[in-house]
Design a protein around this motif. Structure first.
Motif, PDB file in Angstrom:
ATOM      1  N   MET A  62      39.161 118.184 130.825  1.00  0.00           N
ATOM      2  CA  MET A  62      40.397 118.046 131.614  1.00  0.00           C
ATOM      3  C   MET A  62      40.183 118.527 133.054  1.00  0.00           C
ATOM      4  SD  MET A  62      42.643 116.557 129.761  1.00  0.00           S
ATOM      5  CE  MET A  62      41.320 115.679 128.883  1.00  0.00           C
ATOM      6  N   ALA A  63      39.363 119.566 133.223  1.00  0.00           N
ATOM      7  CA  ALA A  63      39.090 120.057 134.585  1.00  0.00           C
ATOM      8  C   ALA A  63      38.427 118.980 135.423  1.00  0.00           C
ATOM      9  CB  ALA A  63      38.205 121.305 134.529  1.00  0.00           C
ATOM     10  N   TYR A  64      37.553 118.180 134.805  1.00  0.00           N
ATOM     11  CA  TYR A  64      36.913 117.126 135.584  1.00  0.00           C
ATOM     12  C   TYR A  64      37.910 116.053 135.986  1.00  0.00           C
ATOM     13  CZ  TYR A  64      33.262 114.438 137.650  1.00  0.00           C
ATOM     14  OH  TYR A  64      32.495 113.788 138.580  1.00  0.00           O
ATOM     15  N   ARG A  65      38.859 115.767 135.124  1.00  0.00           N
ATOM     16  CA  ARG A  65      39.903 114.810 135.497  1.00  0.00           C
ATOM     17  C   ARG A  65      40.770 115.355 136.628  1.00  0.00           C
ATOM     18  NH1 ARG A  65      37.289 113.763 131.634  1.00  0.00           N
ATOM     19  NH2 ARG A  65      37.329 111.841 130.387  1.00  0.00           N
ATOM     20  N   ARG A  66      41.054 116.638 136.599  1.00  0.00           N
ATOM     21  CA  ARG A  66      41.809 117.234 137.719  1.00  0.00           C
ATOM     22  C   ARG A  66      41.022 117.132 139.019  1.00  0.00           C
ATOM     23  NH1 ARG A  66      43.109 120.978 133.501  1.00  0.00           N
ATOM     24  NH2 ARG A  66      41.535 122.466 134.224  1.00  0.00           N
ATOM     25  N   HIS A  67      39.707 117.289 138.924  1.00  0.00           N
ATOM     26  CA  HIS A  67      38.843 117.114 140.097  1.00  0.00           C
ATOM     27  C   HIS A  67      38.977 115.703 140.660  1.00  0.00           C
ATOM     28  CE1 HIS A  67      35.219 116.852 142.555  1.00  0.00           C
ATOM     29  NE2 HIS A  67      34.724 115.932 141.759  1.00  0.00           N
ATOM     30  N   LEU A  68      38.932 114.696 139.808  1.00  0.00           N
ATOM     31  CA  LEU A  68      39.055 113.308 140.260  1.00  0.00           C
ATOM     32  C   LEU A  68      40.412 113.057 140.892  1.00  0.00           C
ATOM     33  CD1 LEU A  68      37.366 111.498 137.221  1.00  0.00           C
ATOM     34  CD2 LEU A  68      36.370 111.870 139.492  1.00  0.00           C
ATOM     35  N   TRP A  69      41.469 113.538 140.271  1.00  0.00           N
ATOM     36  CA  TRP A  69      42.817 113.366 140.826  1.00  0.00           C
ATOM     37  C   TRP A  69      42.958 114.078 142.166  1.00  0.00           C
ATOM     38  CZ3 TRP A  69      44.446 114.607 135.262  1.00  0.00           C
ATOM     39  CH2 TRP A  69      44.627 113.419 134.528  1.00  0.00           C
ATOM     40  N   SER A  70      42.308 115.234 142.303  1.00  0.00           N
ATOM     41  CA  SER A  70      42.420 115.988 143.557  1.00  0.00           C
ATOM     42  C   SER A  70      41.821 115.234 144.731  1.00  0.00           C
ATOM     43  CB  SER A  70      41.743 117.360 143.424  1.00  0.00           C
ATOM     44  OG  SER A  70      40.320 117.248 143.481  1.00  0.00           O
ATOM     45  N   LEU A  71      40.946 114.277 144.433  1.00  0.00           N
ATOM     46  CA  LEU A  71      40.321 113.469 145.480  1.00  0.00           C
ATOM     47  C   LEU A  71      41.112 112.192 145.770  1.00  0.00           C
ATOM     48  CD1 LEU A  71      36.604 113.815 144.311  1.00  0.00           C
ATOM     49  CD2 LEU A  71      37.667 114.943 146.281  1.00  0.00           C
ATOM     50  N   GLY A  72      42.175 111.974 145.032  1.00  0.00           N
ATOM     51  CA  GLY A  72      42.988 110.780 145.221  1.00  0.00           C
ATOM     52  C   GLY A  72      42.623 109.632 144.306  1.00  0.00           C
ATOM     53  N   LEU A  73      41.627 109.826 143.440  1.00  0.00           N
ATOM     54  CA  LEU A  73      41.211 108.779 142.519  1.00  0.00           C
ATOM     55  C   LEU A  73      42.103 108.742 141.287  1.00  0.00           C
ATOM     56  CD1 LEU A  73      37.385 109.461 142.709  1.00  0.00           C
ATOM     57  CD2 LEU A  73      38.523 107.412 143.579  1.00  0.00           C
ATOM     58  N   ALA A  74      42.261 107.560 140.712  1.00  0.00           N
ATOM     59  CA  ALA A  74      42.906 107.413 139.418  1.00  0.00           C
ATOM     60  C   ALA A  74      41.847 107.551 138.325  1.00  0.00           C
ATOM     61  CB  ALA A  74      43.609 106.060 139.323  1.00  0.00           C
ATOM     62  N   VAL A  75      42.282 107.821 137.105  1.00  0.00           N
ATOM     63  CA  VAL A  75      41.367 107.998 135.981  1.00  0.00           C
ATOM     64  C   VAL A  75      41.530 106.844 135.004  1.00  0.00           C
ATOM     65  CG1 VAL A  75      40.883 109.393 133.922  1.00  0.00           C
ATOM     66  CG2 VAL A  75      41.177 110.504 136.142  1.00  0.00           C
ATOM     67  N   ALA A  76      40.409 106.213 134.671  1.00  0.00           N
ATOM     68  CA  ALA A  76      40.354 105.247 133.583  1.00  0.00           C
ATOM     69  C   ALA A  76      39.814 105.991 132.368  1.00  0.00           C
ATOM     70  CB  ALA A  76      39.466 104.058 133.940  1.00  0.00           C
ATOM     71  N   GLU A  77      40.682 106.215 131.400  1.00  0.00           N
ATOM     72  CA  GLU A  77      40.373 107.125 130.299  1.00  0.00           C
ATOM     73  C   GLU A  77      39.848 106.386 129.066  1.00  0.00           C
ATOM     74  OE1 GLU A  77      39.114 109.697 129.168  1.00  0.00           O
ATOM     75  OE2 GLU A  77      40.657 111.020 129.969  1.00  0.00           O
ATOM     76  N   ALA A  78      38.970 107.092 128.344  1.00  0.00           N
ATOM     77  CA  ALA A  78      38.446 106.631 127.045  1.00  0.00           C
ATOM     78  C   ALA A  78      37.793 105.260 127.156  1.00  0.00           C
ATOM     79  CB  ALA A  78      39.558 106.619 125.989  1.00  0.00           C
ATOM     80  N   MET A  79      37.005 105.092 128.229  1.00  0.00           N
ATOM     81  CA  MET A  79      36.256 103.852 128.438  1.00  0.00           C
ATOM     82  C   MET A  79      34.801 104.066 128.014  1.00  0.00           C
ATOM     83  SD  MET A  79      38.670 101.940 129.738  1.00  0.00           S
ATOM     84  CE  MET A  79      37.787 100.568 130.444  1.00  0.00           C
ATOM     85  N   ASP A  80      33.940 103.104 128.327  1.00  0.00           N
ATOM     86  CA  ASP A  80      32.546 103.254 127.940  1.00  0.00           C
ATOM     87  C   ASP A  80      31.875 104.424 128.648  1.00  0.00           C
ATOM     88  OD1 ASP A  80      33.128 100.994 129.845  1.00  0.00           O
ATOM     89  OD2 ASP A  80      31.014 101.207 130.311  1.00  0.00           O
ATOM     90  N   THR A  81      32.355 104.803 129.845  1.00  0.00           N
ATOM     91  CA  THR A  81      31.794 105.980 130.521  1.00  0.00           C
ATOM     92  C   THR A  81      32.007 107.239 129.695  1.00  0.00           C
ATOM     93  OG1 THR A  81      32.258 104.937 132.646  1.00  0.00           O
ATOM     94  CG2 THR A  81      31.778 107.281 132.687  1.00  0.00           C
ATOM     95  N   ALA A  82      33.080 107.286 128.924  1.00  0.00           N
ATOM     96  CA  ALA A  82      33.354 108.410 128.030  1.00  0.00           C
ATOM     97  C   ALA A  82      32.636 108.252 126.690  1.00  0.00           C
ATOM     98  CB  ALA A  82      34.859 108.550 127.805  1.00  0.00           C
ATOM     99  N   GLN A  83      31.648 107.320 126.654  1.00  0.00           N
ATOM    100  CA  GLN A  83      30.869 107.028 125.447  1.00  0.00           C
ATOM    101  C   GLN A  83      31.720 106.418 124.339  1.00  0.00           C
ATOM    102  OE1 GLN A  83      28.549 111.104 125.944  1.00  0.00           O
ATOM    103  NE2 GLN A  83      27.518 109.835 124.433  1.00  0.00           N
ATOM    104  N   ARG A  84      32.768 105.703 124.758  1.00  0.00           N
ATOM    105  CA  ARG A  84      33.629 105.035 123.785  1.00  0.00           C
ATOM    106  C   ARG A  84      32.820 104.025 122.974  1.00  0.00           C
ATOM    107  NH1 ARG A  84      39.201 103.712 123.917  1.00  0.00           N
ATOM    108  NH2 ARG A  84      39.753 102.992 121.819  1.00  0.00           N
TER     109      ARG A  84
END
Length: 384
Positions: A62-84
């Motif tokens: 979750m901390a890494y997602r907060r890092h991404l949001w803090s930069l203005g980026l949106a999060v695409a969750e539970a995709m292949d990057t998350a080893q889905r």
């Protein structure tokens, strides 16, 4: 320190300690939508089997997602990057999606989550009704938590479909049932060999026409489509054929600067795995683009392309290892362990080259820390 090179030699290397950009303010981007497909952080001390139970360090994730949001980026969750589907199963994905949607709501972050059929084992004997039921279950879960859907490609559908008409039937039925527009996801076989021949055709132009037909028939339920084919010309050709109001989200981790910048006919938004690894640079470049400063946009983002091409080199599906290694080098997690043992999917030589390319792109946040951590990894390969 000594770094192993592809010719079998060891080379002395010290980071340049240069940064190519300033940290972005975190303000939302005005000219483009930019999703980073985010990785998950493994819990290295969990007694659970990393090959089957996907132990996750929830706080670090979750901390890494907060890092991404803090930069203005949106999060695409539970995709292949998350080893889905490559270590992260649907059961764990449900918890990940629920936690991330709640976290996004708490901090005002933008998020969309992957809905697929990965709890249905691919087989020629699977029926279309079973595929639709699997898609429906995951879509309903995400929308039940107030989330937006990224409709992922289905291995089960690819295994059982007899032709394009089966894709049109399944996608049509699911799109009619969702409550808000979704982002479709066309993931090429280089990212997932089990998805070769998606949309009922091996030929990409024929496959594209099937996908476009589905989009045109259900344009009111399609926000956009992300294609990951690593072919800029195919993406541009499809982008120009999309119905008005339907967006193209580039998933091309080789050619993203030119596709995001666009041309006189339009541009692509972004939904990229590499944006996890190069988040500060991506955000700074997009803020430059908002200002109309295309020179700075390219100055920042073009330097990241050699790193991205290295991380996504064949076998492309092993790119997750490089993404997590970047997070480890930059102090976003205290270890280089991955669910499914995927940290072993790339060689020490590959990781050493990644280190050099990250340095050249100005993406080592704390070079001293990065050196210490690089040395630890190399020590495991016998390089002291």
């Amino acid at each position: 320190m000594l770094l192993p090179r592809s010719d079998g030699t060891l080379t002395d290397y010290a980071p340049s300690r240069t940064t190519a950009f300033e940290r972005p303010t975190g303000a939302p981007f005005a000219s483009r939508i930019a999703f980073s497909a985010a990785h998950v952080v493994c819990d290295p001390l969990s007694p659970a089997d990393p090959l089957n139970d996907a132990p996750i360090d929830w706080e670090a994730t979750m901390a890494y997602r907060r890092h991404l949001w803090s930069l203005g980026l949106a999060v695409a969750e539970a995709m292949d990057t998350a080893q889905r589907g490559m270590g992260l199963n649907w059961s764990r994905s449900q918890e990940l999606i629920a936690r991330s949607i709640a976290e996004a709501r708490a901090v005002g972050g933008k998020i969309a989550s992957g809905a697929g059929t990965d709890h249905l084992a691919p087989s020629p004997n699977v029926t279309l009704d079973q595929v639709e039921a699997a898609y429906r279950e995951q879509c309903e879960f995400i929308e039940g938590h107030g989330g937006r859907i990224i409709l992922m490609a289905s291995r089960a559908l690819c295994a059982c479909a007899r032709g394009p008409e089966d894709y049109e039937r399944v996608y049509g039925n699911i799109l009619r049932q969702v409550s808000q527009p979704v982002i479709l996801h066309w993931l090429g076989g280089m990212f997932d060999p089990q998805l070769g021949g998606y949309w009922g055709h091996r030929d990409l132009d024929e496959a594209m026409e099937v996908c476009l037909r589905i989009i045109r028939d259900h344009a009111d339920k399609v926000d956009g489509i992300k294609i990951s084919l690593l072919d800029a010309d195919k993406e541009i050709a499809m982008r120009r054929k999309l119905p008005p109001g339907v967006k193209m989200y580039t998933g091309d981790d080789f050619n993203y600067p030119e596709l995001i910048r666009g041309d006189e006919h339009g541009f692509s938004h972004a939904l990229l795995g590499i944006f996890d690894a190069i988040a500060p640079a991506a955000a700074a470049a997009l803020q430059a683009l908002d200002r109309g400063d295309t020179a700075s946009f390219h100055s920042i983002l073009d330097k990241t392309v050699p790193l991205s091409r290295h991380i996504f080199q064949a076998p492309t599906y092993a790119y997750k290892t490089g993404v997590v290694f970047m997070a480890y080098l930059n102090g976003h997690q205290p270890h280089f362990r991955m669910i499914g043992g995927a940290e072993g999917a790339r060689s020490a030589t590959h990781l050493a080259e990644l280190f050099i390319l990250a340095d050249q792109a100005g993406l080592l946040t704390d070079p001293d820390l990065a050196v210490v951590r690089m040395k630890r990894v190399l020590a495991l390969a016998g390089i002291e």
